[in-house]
Design a protein around this motif. Sequence first.
Motif, short mmCIF file in Angstrom:
data_model
loop_
_atom_site.label_atom_id
_atom_site.label_comp_id
_atom_site.label_asym_id
_atom_site.label_seq_id
_atom_site.Cartn_x
_atom_site.Cartn_y
_atom_site.Cartn_z
N ARG A 26 0.87 -1.20 0.00
CA ARG A 26 0.00 0.00 0.00
C ARG A 26 0.89 1.23 0.00
N SER A 76 -12.11 6.23 -7.88
CA SER A 76 -11.13 5.15 -7.72
C SER A 76 -11.14 4.29 -8.97
N THR A 103 -9.53 0.51 -10.52
CA THR A 103 -8.80 -0.73 -10.32
C THR A 103 -8.28 -1.18 -11.68
N ASP A 119 -4.08 -3.47 -9.07
CA ASP A 119 -3.72 -2.21 -8.41
C ASP A 119 -4.99 -1.38 -8.23
N GLN A 120 -5.36 -1.16 -6.98
CA GLN A 120 -6.49 -0.29 -6.66
C GLN A 120 -5.95 1.11 -6.41
N TYR A 121 -6.37 2.06 -7.22
CA TYR A 121 -5.86 3.42 -7.21
C TYR A 121 -6.97 4.32 -6.69
N GLU A 124 -2.88 10.26 -2.68
CA GLU A 124 -3.21 9.16 -3.58
C GLU A 124 -2.79 7.86 -2.89
N GLN A 160 -2.32 3.72 -3.60
CA GLN A 160 -2.34 2.56 -4.48
C GLN A 160 -2.14 1.32 -3.62
#
Length: 193
Positions: A7, A67, A69, A82-84, A92, A94
């Motif tokens: 993370r 968001s 992904t 990758d969840q942004y 931010e 990630q």
Amino acid sequence: MPDGYIRWYRESAATSTFAEQAELFEAYGLGLVHPARGAAVVLDVEGDDVLMDPEELGRLLGLRIASITMNWWFSADIDVVDQYAYQPLGCEIQTLWLDGLTTEQADTVEAAVVAAATALPVPTRAVIIDREGVSDPEDWDAPVLYDGEELPIFPDRLLACDPLAGRLLKSSPELRGEEAGNGMTSLSPYRRL
């Protein structure tokens, strides 16, 4: 217990550094473009693949309105989800999931994120490297974003800038710290030999 993850908490820049991140990740063998499909892959709310031009993905990320992904690719069938996400405090986040990767692939993802965190001009608040998934990623939001005092179970490694790094070292004598570059300290538990 969740899967392993990395993370990355980073300050929001005036302009997005996503293109630079993608270039740096590419140097580590993590491509944004799917090798066979020729486009970036974003996951919709149901988890289905949506093909997208990489420049359009960068533009959407730069708008910071939702968001997203997405996937990074080692090969046509090996990916890193990758969840942004964006926080209202100008940060931010990630979260790169390590499940399904070999140890060597997880090492590569870790090296790519650490290299980006120390090389990109946008300051990083913290990088949580929890290869075993001993904590939930969201458990780190309080100490990283809001100066919360309660800490989750300590992960394999954590990179942080002050004041977070100093606070962690002061409150946890079992941690050792080393300079990591770009104003960050790498923290990890002492290991008995």
